[in-house]
Design a protein around this motif. Structure first.
Motif, mmCIF file in Angstrom:
data_model
loop_
_atom_site.group_PDB
_atom_site.id
_atom_site.type_symbol
_atom_site.label_atom_id
_atom_site.label_comp_id
_atom_site.label_asym_id
_atom_site.label_seq_id
_atom_site.Cartn_x
_atom_site.Cartn_y
_atom_site.Cartn_z
ATOM 1 N N GLY A 1 0.583 -1.086 0.380
ATOM 2 C CA GLY A 1 0.102 -0.187 -0.093
ATOM 3 C C GLY A 1 1.032 1.473 0.161
ATOM 4 O O GLY A 1 0.563 2.203 0.543
ATOM 5 N N VAL A 2 1.878 1.158 -1.535
ATOM 6 C CA VAL A 2 3.165 2.248 -0.450
ATOM 7 C C VAL A 2 1.752 3.814 -0.636
ATOM 8 O O VAL A 2 2.227 4.661 -0.647
ATOM 9 C CB VAL A 2 3.963 2.125 -1.998
ATOM 10 N N MET A 3 0.812 3.514 -1.849
ATOM 11 C CA MET A 3 -0.054 5.112 -2.058
ATOM 12 C C MET A 3 -0.064 5.445 -0.829
ATOM 13 O O MET A 3 -0.622 6.309 -1.041
ATOM 14 C CB MET A 3 -0.868 4.717 -3.992
ATOM 15 N N ARG B 1 -4.954 1.262 -7.649
ATOM 16 C CA ARG B 1 -4.365 1.715 -6.965
ATOM 17 C C ARG B 1 -2.533 2.338 -7.772
ATOM 18 O O ARG B 1 -2.094 3.112 -7.485
ATOM 19 C CB ARG B 1 -3.800 0.285 -6.018
ATOM 20 N N LEU B 2 -2.785 1.720 -9.303
ATOM 21 C CA LEU B 2 -2.155 2.570 -10.031
ATOM 22 C C LEU B 2 -2.307 4.310 -9.946
ATOM 23 O O LEU B 2 -2.009 5.523 -9.939
ATOM 24 C CB LEU B 2 -2.262 1.996 -11.330
ATOM 25 N N LEU C 1 -13.130 2.813 3.022
ATOM 26 C CA LEU C 1 -13.273 3.645 1.538
ATOM 27 C C LEU C 1 -12.687 3.518 0.442
ATOM 28 O O LEU C 1 -13.059 2.992 -0.461
ATOM 29 C CB LEU C 1 -14.086 5.625 1.670
ATOM 30 N N MET C 2 -10.825 3.841 0.416
ATOM 31 C CA MET C 2 -10.407 3.754 -0.814
ATOM 32 C C MET C 2 -10.657 2.172 -0.660
ATOM 33 O O MET C 2 -10.127 2.063 -2.405
ATOM 34 C CB MET C 2 -8.996 4.716 -0.063
ATOM 35 N N LEU C 3 -9.709 1.839 -0.221
ATOM 36 C CA LEU C 3 -9.596 -0.033 -0.179
ATOM 37 C C LEU C 3 -10.268 -0.305 -0.965
ATOM 38 O O LEU C 3 -10.692 -1.802 -1.627
ATOM 39 C CB LEU C 3 -8.901 -0.725 1.350
ATOM 40 N N LYS D 1 -1.146 10.040 -9.438
ATOM 41 C CA LYS D 1 -1.717 10.583 -8.752
ATOM 42 C C LYS D 1 -0.724 11.650 -7.252
ATOM 43 O O LYS D 1 -0.653 12.906 -7.688
ATOM 44 C CB LYS D 1 -3.661 10.974 -7.897
ATOM 45 N N ARG D 2 -0.065 11.015 -7.071
ATOM 46 C CA ARG D 2 1.065 10.824 -5.561
ATOM 47 C C ARG D 2 1.985 11.000 -5.945
ATOM 48 O O ARG D 2 3.339 11.692 -5.395
ATOM 49 C CB ARG D 2 0.119 10.286 -4.198
ATOM 50 N N GLY D 3 1.995 11.264 -7.480
ATOM 51 C CA GLY D 3 3.323 11.702 -7.947
ATOM 52 C C GLY D 3 4.484 10.551 -7.982
ATOM 53 O O GLY D 3 5.291 10.700 -8.237
ATOM 54 N N LEU D 4 4.110 9.545 -7.343
ATOM 55 C CA LEU D 4 4.904 8.281 -7.472
ATOM 56 C C LEU D 4 5.845 7.765 -8.621
ATOM 57 O O LEU D 4 6.736 7.268 -9.366
ATOM 58 C CB LEU D 4 4.361 6.865 -6.247
#
Length: 277
Positions: free
Chosen positions: A194-196, A237-238, A225-227, A243-246
């Motif tokens: 779950g790195v995101m 998840r991608l 809610l996200m999971l 979105k988080r810049g990873l």
């Protein structure tokens, strides 16, 4: 279609900033079965360089379908001096004795802690609690268990009866979908892909450790809610990694994803409740 090693290294910096205590790669959430041996070994080297001087412990995944394959990864990993290793049981095994021989061979390569993952091995062989306890008693560095085999929580409680020796650590998985309950059971954390949401997982653990159980429950509900979207919107998840810049792209060897405006709206609406920035 190639691995982006710069992004892999960037995930280390992100996790460190989020307060994560350990980094694990490559397990099933890393699509490790889609990686070549060369790609996995280069990933080892990338992570060792990126993790140097940072707080999180580095755990390298050395599993393979059989003992010979596992040893190739383990020897390279040992030369890189990670903090620990993890290994899924061999898929070609025919018995628990084969599982034991596999981990015994790994213990000949390294004295570092070894996390035993209880899922993903030969499908008809159950790594029983009794087996895990006896393995850890014979090979003390195998006293670290990533518990994923049903019934998960019952097995965790049974393992806990043998802690701190020979069982040293019991970790959950499955993206932390049962983690709030597992923390109440006295487990030692969660090891999952779950790195995101790394900052959220770290925040949940901090709240639990501080005894702020109501706040932990509320944050956990927002994470769920996200999971939940994993089962509703393929590739979410991608989307969050981008979105988080990873991640720069939404490409994966499992497929390439795109999202409708309605799907994006739902993702963004749920993440707005979770966003701690």
């Amino acid at each position: 279609g190639e691995v982006d090693y710069d992004e892999l290294a960037g995930e280390v910096e992100f996790c460190d900033r989020c307060g994560i205590e350990g980094l694990v790669w490559p397990q099933n959430s890393s699509e490790q079965r889609y990686l070549s041996q060369e790609e996995r070994l280069r990933g080892f080297e990338t992570l060792v360089r990126a993790a140097r001087g940072r707080a999180p412990a580095l755990v390298l995944g050395v599993q393979a379908d059989d003992t010979a394959g596992m040893l190739e990864y383990a020897r390279r990993a040992e030369a890189l001096e990670p903090d620990a290793m993890i290994a899924i049981p061999p898929r070609t095994a025919a018995s628990l004795d084969d599982f034991r021989s596999y981990y015994a061979a790994l213990c000949e390569v390294t004295d570092r802690p070894i996390f035993v993952q209880t899922s993903g091995g030969a499908p008809d062989i159950v790594p029983t609690v009794e087996f895990l306890v006896s393995l850890a008693r014979e090979f003390p560095q195998c006293g670290y268990v990533k518990e994923e085999h049903a019934p998960v929580q019952e097995r965790m409680l049974a393992l806990a009866e043998h802690r701190p020796n020979p069982i040293k650590t019991i970790l959950g998985a499955n993206f932390g979908r049962a983690w709030a309950y597992e923390m109440r059971l006295g487990t030692d954390g969660v090891m999952t892909g779950g790195v995101m949401y790394a900052d959220i997982y770290a925040g949940l653990w901090d709240l639990h450790q501080a005894g702020q159980y109501d706040e932990m429950r509320d944050l956990y509900a927002k994470l769920l809610l996200m999971l939940n979207l994993d089962r509703l919107i393929p590739g979410v998840r991608l989307y969050m990694l981008q979105k988080r810049g990873l991640f720069k792209t939404l490409k994966s060897r499992r497929g390439e994803y795109d999202f409708t405006p309605l799907q994006i709206s739902e993702i963004e609406h749920r993440f707005a409740a979770l966003d701690r920035d």
